[in-house]
Every structure is written in C-alpha cells, then in structure tokens.
Design an enzyme around this catalytic site. Structure first.
Site, PDB file in Angstrom:
ATOM      1  N   ASP A 114       2.849   3.421   3.656  1.00 10.33           N
ATOM      2  CA  ASP A 114       2.421   4.727   3.157  1.00 10.33           C
ATOM      3  C   ASP A 114       2.980   4.930   1.746  1.00 10.33           C
ATOM      4  OD1 ASP A 114       1.647   4.778   5.826  1.00 10.33           O
ATOM      5  OD2 ASP A 114       2.065   6.917   6.056  1.00 10.33           O
TER       6      ASP A 114
ATOM      7  N   LYS B 134      -3.725  10.264   2.577  1.00  4.28           N
ATOM      8  CA  LYS B 134      -2.781  11.055   3.374  1.00  4.28           C
ATOM      9  C   LYS B 134      -2.365  12.284   2.583  1.00  4.28           C
ATOM     10  CE  LYS B 134       1.920  10.515   5.296  1.00  4.28           C
ATOM     11  NZ  LYS B 134       2.994   9.515   5.572  1.00  4.28           N
TER      12      LYS B 134
ATOM     13  N   LYS C 109      -5.270  10.995   6.905  1.00  7.33           N
ATOM     14  CA  LYS C 109      -4.060  11.300   7.667  1.00  7.33           C
ATOM     15  C   LYS C 109      -3.526  12.654   7.219  1.00  7.33           C
ATOM     16  CE  LYS C 109       0.667   9.806   8.751  1.00  7.33           C
ATOM     17  NZ  LYS C 109       1.665   8.694   8.738  1.00  7.33           N
TER      18      LYS C 109
END
Length: 247
Positions: free
Chosen positions: A99, A173, A207
C-alpha cells in the site's frame, strides 16, 4: 456475502505514536493476527517490521490470511527511489499487498510527471512480484475535483502501462488514517469521497480506509463499489454482524 473477506484488519501505529512500549506494540500485533485468523479476515495490514511475525503465525495456523504493509507512510513525500527500495524490502519479507502513499502534495502542486513515474514504477515492481498494489491518495488532503483527477490519473497510468487485465491487482485507496485535519473533519474514507473514487478509478479496485467502524458503514461502502475496507475495528464490525444475524 462474507463481510470478513472485505476486511483488512489494520494496526499501523508505532510505539511512539501509540505512547506505548515496543513490547506492548508487539502484543497488539499478535492479538490482531490472532483475531484475523479466528475471524478469517482477508488481510492484516502492519508495519514492515512485523511481516515475518505475522507470516509465521499465519503459517503455523495453516490460515490463508494475507499480510500487507505500507510504503512511503504516512506523508507520501518519500522519493520514488526510496519508495521502491522500501517496497522491495517488503517483498523480500513476504508481504502480499503493498500500500503505497502517493505523493499527494506533489500532485497538488501540479507535479504530474512525478506521480506518473511513481505509480508506474511502484505498480511494475508489485505486479512483477505477483503482489497486489494499492495507491493511497489521502482524500482528506484533497478537494472533490482533486480526488476525481488523481483517481483517474492512477487508473490511466495503470491501464496504459499494464493493461486492463492487471486492473484487478491494483487499487486506489482513500486514506492513511494519520492525516491531521482541522475542525475535527473526517481524516479517512467518506461516502462522498468513495463515490468519486469509484466513478473515476474503475476498473481499478477501491479500498476504503480510515473511519469505517460499524457494520452499516462497511456495508454501505461495499454498495458504493468498495472491494476492501481497511479498519482497526474489524473484530467489532464482525461481532456486530454476528449479533445481528441471530435475529
């Protein structure tokens, strides 16, 4: 729908940030991994120095839980080279998901070529090593137009360089959960920001991270197109689901 399989159970505070010792932090990580195994969450999201511990616990339990870590966390201002070095170390440790925090400050200054470079190189490194890659855009630092623009920018870089067939392995995300906002404004995912991301990043996956603490919030995020939810409240969300399902 198995809600647990949408949840990335997360603990990212350093001992200093949490105001606790190294030993207490390790105990928190162990508890998080034990809960993830018990509830069959999709993934545990941890600092890189806990990847080996988590992997060992998961393998011992013969579990399929994945392990993710953060890159360039949490400010995102690390150089591209430093992010790539950090990502390679995480890969070597056995991380399944990477991430990355996008350099959203550079994006806000119009340094689009830098964003394109880090997204292209970071995604390439992850995909070449069969990892899932997520790009954290830090929605609380952006206005709605910026959220739409950077979501579309990441999508275009990924599709142009790696094709639609790899879109399933790349996410946009929402948040780190560590951004400092003014006047107690949300610092994580909101329904509005997720809707904008979903409209502009698809076919990349979405996300939602930061601020998702209840079953109802989690379910609404999923209806907006979210495929992963990063939360420090995964156990509470599932226990609420379990309680409600008895009626």
């Amino acid at each position: 729908m198995k809600l647990a399989q949408y949840l990335d159970s997360t603990y990212l505070k350093t001992p200093t940030q949490a105001g606790i010792s190294e030993e207490e932090t390790t105990a928190n990580v162990i508890q998080l991994v034990e809960e993830a195994i018990a509830f069959n969450f999709k993934l545990v999201m941890l600092r890189a120095n806990y990847i080996s511990l988590a992997k060992e616990m998961i393998n011992k339990a013969s579990s399929g839980i994945l392990v993710g870590t953060v890159i360039g966390f949490h400010e995102g201002t690390y150089s591209v080279e430093k992010k790539l070095i950090e990502a390679q170390k995480a890969i070597d440790l056995g991380a399944d998901d990477l991430d990355f925090v996008v350099n959203y400050e550079a994006f806000k200054k119009g340094e689009i070529s830098l964003i394109k470079e880090e997204v292209a190189k970071g995604t390439a490194l992850g995909l070449q090593n069969n990892k899932v890659v997520k790009w954290i855009i830090e929605v609380a630092a952006l206005n709605n137009k910026e959220i739409a623009t950077i979501s579309m920018l990441i999508k275009n870089v990924v599709i142009d360089n790696f094709g639609k067939e790899n879109a399933k392995n790349v996410f946009v995300k929402s948040s780190t959960g560590f951004y400092k906002t003014e006047n107690d404004k949300p610092n994580g995912a909101t329904f509005e920001s997720i809707k904008i991301m979903s409209e502009n990043a698809k076919p990349l996956k979405i996300k939602a991270a930061g601020g998702v603490k209840t079953k109802n919030d989690a379910l609404k995020m999923i209806t907006l197109g979210v495929e992963r939810i990063g939360t420090s409240s995964a156990k509470e969300i599932i226990e609420e689901t379990t309680i409600n399902s008895e009626y």
